[in-house]
Design a protein around this motif. Structure first.
Motif, mmCIF file in Angstrom:
data_model
loop_
_atom_site.group_PDB
_atom_site.id
_atom_site.type_symbol
_atom_site.label_atom_id
_atom_site.label_comp_id
_atom_site.label_asym_id
_atom_site.label_seq_id
_atom_site.Cartn_x
_atom_site.Cartn_y
_atom_site.Cartn_z
ATOM 1 N N LYS A 53 10.252 1.810 26.683
ATOM 2 C CA LYS A 53 8.997 2.550 26.497
ATOM 3 C C LYS A 53 8.996 3.212 25.109
ATOM 4 O O LYS A 53 7.945 3.574 24.594
ATOM 5 C CB LYS A 53 8.810 3.600 27.595
ATOM 6 C CG LYS A 53 9.782 4.775 27.529
ATOM 7 C CD LYS A 53 9.380 5.890 28.494
ATOM 8 C CE LYS A 53 10.286 7.104 28.326
ATOM 9 N NZ LYS A 53 9.895 8.223 29.200
ATOM 10 N N ASP A 72 7.658 10.005 24.847
ATOM 11 C CA ASP A 72 8.298 10.220 26.151
ATOM 12 C C ASP A 72 7.398 9.815 27.311
ATOM 13 O O ASP A 72 7.879 9.594 28.426
ATOM 14 C CB ASP A 72 8.700 11.701 26.313
ATOM 15 C CG ASP A 72 9.951 12.051 25.517
ATOM 16 O OD1 ASP A 72 10.757 11.140 25.249
ATOM 17 O OD2 ASP A 72 10.122 13.234 25.164
ATOM 18 N N THR A 73 6.099 9.756 27.084
ATOM 19 C CA THR A 73 5.180 9.367 28.150
ATOM 20 C C THR A 73 5.492 7.939 28.598
ATOM 21 O O THR A 73 5.637 7.048 27.771
ATOM 22 C CB THR A 73 3.721 9.473 27.657
ATOM 23 O OG1 THR A 73 3.495 10.810 27.196
ATOM 24 C CG2 THR A 73 2.731 9.159 28.769
ATOM 25 N N PRO A 74 5.627 7.722 29.902
ATOM 26 C CA PRO A 74 6.020 6.382 30.364
ATOM 27 C C PRO A 74 4.997 5.303 29.983
ATOM 28 O O PRO A 74 3.819 5.591 29.764
ATOM 29 C CB PRO A 74 6.107 6.545 31.885
ATOM 30 C CG PRO A 74 5.518 7.861 32.209
ATOM 31 C CD PRO A 74 5.531 8.697 30.981
ATOM 32 N N LYS A 120 16.529 8.239 26.669
ATOM 33 C CA LYS A 120 16.152 9.487 27.344
ATOM 34 C C LYS A 120 15.806 10.561 26.327
ATOM 35 O O LYS A 120 16.678 11.247 25.816
ATOM 36 C CB LYS A 120 17.309 9.998 28.217
ATOM 37 C CG LYS A 120 17.582 9.149 29.438
ATOM 38 C CD LYS A 120 18.785 9.708 30.201
ATOM 39 C CE LYS A 120 19.667 8.577 30.705
ATOM 40 N NZ LYS A 120 21.062 8.948 30.831
#
Ligand code: BES
Ligand code: MN
Ligand code: ZN
Length: 465
Positions: free
Chosen positions: A262, A169-171, A449
């Motif tokens: 990502k 989830d980290t961009p 997401k």
């Protein structure tokens, strides 16, 4: 999480999580203490929540009931769902009364493992950058048997899966290839594992022309990593291999929409999660965690359509699309895994949009060159409550990617994309290597997401014995 020091509800000072089947009565003592027949109020149908306030009859505020439906119809998959549902209701420390969820098929140890893993999974929140993450609310497990070991197993799986989700989830600006290396170093330190880090220079020396080609378009260096988990004495090494594209722009075959890209490192993040769980549960196996990581971007040096590259295996590939980059880095990673001596390999990769088109976000695409190995994995999938569906490998797919200038092209376009990608990868698998390829393009995240941690549980369960 811990086992409660008491074995009965009335000894608790914390809210109670009370699983209840349709065909069971609520503990008569509880009914008696509350002073009215809550059996008439509590919804015992599957996944239904009923909160009953104790209004001073107990030293805690409330009992949160989670309906489990008919006990003969209960499965571990349904139980996971119900536990996730009730976990979302927990706003203050509570005690989970495990034995109420047991059936003839699912014992207290399994219930405890399922609850703890589900609770931790449900407690995960996508990290807001720049803010501290909230502590997870403490929940105890009430049981008369000793379930401390089961709690630890549930924690290992839940934490390992959430670890993958955090990384994924980290961009992409904060989760570059170097950040993946840092995560691997951290993990190696924590569990005392050997870690080999191959940087661009090393990759050049060994001739890993696949990952290097994809890396040309990025201003950041590429890495190949090998984490070595050895707790299996002199058993042969297995390998789990992950695609670590920290952002996939498509390269010169630029994507119209790169939202969600990502997540193109979910395979790599899963490898880290898998190794973490194996180490936490102290599985008696020897496993290499192999990661190939780079960005797929565009600069003046980026690789181009019709470039021909020489991979680590010495096989040559004509680039048809710079957007079919995953198979280009993975082929080197698979070759490397076999060079290290692995003859059982599972890879995880967000490889093809075609797989997502075929199976949506419901089933992971499963490919294998060995029927027996596949059947074993298929059973593990069922036992792990995860969904995968076998798709074909075939030499006929290879005919389609014949090249005039190289051994093969890296793609031909959209038609049959998942099987073509997998059949391409198979060209880098030796005859005596048992191999499973998991195309998690559709299942690794919720449509760009939120990472899911899919397949981590199954791969751990496949590797662990
Ligand atoms: N990372 C993508 C696959 C992907 C697509 C993952 C959608 C998650 C959601 C992969 O690198 C890719 O771009 N594949 C191409 C291959 C094509 C050029 C043959 C695809 O699937 O479109
Ligand atoms: Mn791509
Ligand atoms: Zn990709």
């Amino acid at each position: 999480m811990e086992q409660a020091s008491y074995s009965f509800i009335y000894e608790s000072t914390q809210d109670i999580i009370y699983p209840i089947y349709e065909d069971k009565d609520i503990c008569p003592k509880v009914v008696e203490t509350l002073g009215y027949d809550i059996n008439l109020i509590v919804d015992k149908k599957l996944n239904q929540i009923t909160t009953i306030y104790t209004l001073g009859q107990y030293p805690f505020d409330k009992i949160i009931f989670i309906g489990l439906g008919k006990s003969i119809e209960m499965t571990t998959a349904k139980m996971r769902d119900a536990f996730i549902t009730v976990s979302q209701q927990i706003k203050q420390p509570a005690s989970f009364d495990a034995k109420r969820a047991t059936t003839d098929m699912i014992d207290i140890h399994k219930v405890t493992q399922l609850f703890v893993e589900s609770y931790i999974y449900a407690s995960y929140k996508e990290h807001v950058i720049g803010h501290d993450t909230k502590e997870i609310i403490e929940v105890n497990v009430i049981a008369q048997e000793n379930v401390q070991a089961d709690i630890e197993i549930g924690e290992a799986y839940g934490n390992g899966i959430n670890y993958e989700r955090t990384l994924a989830d980290t961009p992409a600006n904060l989760m570059t290839p170097k950040d993946i290396v840092k995560a691997a170093i951290q993990l190696a330190k924590e569990y005392n594992l050997e870690l080999t880090i191959l940087d661009n220079q090393k990759l050049q020396e060994m001739g890993a022309g696949g990952i290097l080609a994809v890396n040309q378009g990025s201003d950041l260096p590429a890495y190949m990593l090998a984490l070595k988990y050895n707790h299996g004495s002199n058993q042969p090494y297995k390998a789990v291999v992950g695609k670590g594209i920290t952002f996939d722009s498509g390269g010169y075959n630029i994507k119209g929409n790169s939202f969600g890209m990502k997540y193109d490192m979910c395979g790599a993040a899963s490898v880290l999660g898998i190794i973490k769980i194996l180490a936490d549960i102290k599985a008696n196996v020897n496993v290499y965690g192999i990661i190939a990581t780079t960005e797929n971007l565009i600069n003046g040096s980026a690789y181009k359509p019709q470039d021909v590259i020489i991979t680590l295996s010495k096989k040559t590939v004509e680039i048809f699309s710079t957007d079919a980059e995953g198979r280009i880095i993975l082929c080197d990673a698979l070759t490397y895994a076999q060079q290290l001596g692995a003859h059982q390999i599972i890879d995880l990769a967000t490889l093809t949009g075609a797989c997502e088109v075929a199976l949506a976000d419901v089933y992971t695409g499963v490919f294998s060159n060995n029927d027996e190995y596949f059947h074993k994995f298929n059973q593990v999938l069922k036992d792990s409550d995860e969904k995968g569906w076998r798709l074909p490998l075939d030499n006929a797919y290879l005919d389609k990617i014949k090249s005039n200038s190289a051994d093969f092209k890296n793609s031909i376009g959209r038609v049959g994309g998942a099987s073509i990608a997998a059949s391409f990868l198979q060209q880098f698998i030796e005859e005596d290597t048992k191999w499973i390829h998991l195309d998690i393009a559709g299942t690794a995240d919720h449509g760009g997401k939120g990472a899911t941690g899919v397949m981590i549980r199954s791969v751990v369960n496949m590797l662990k014995d």
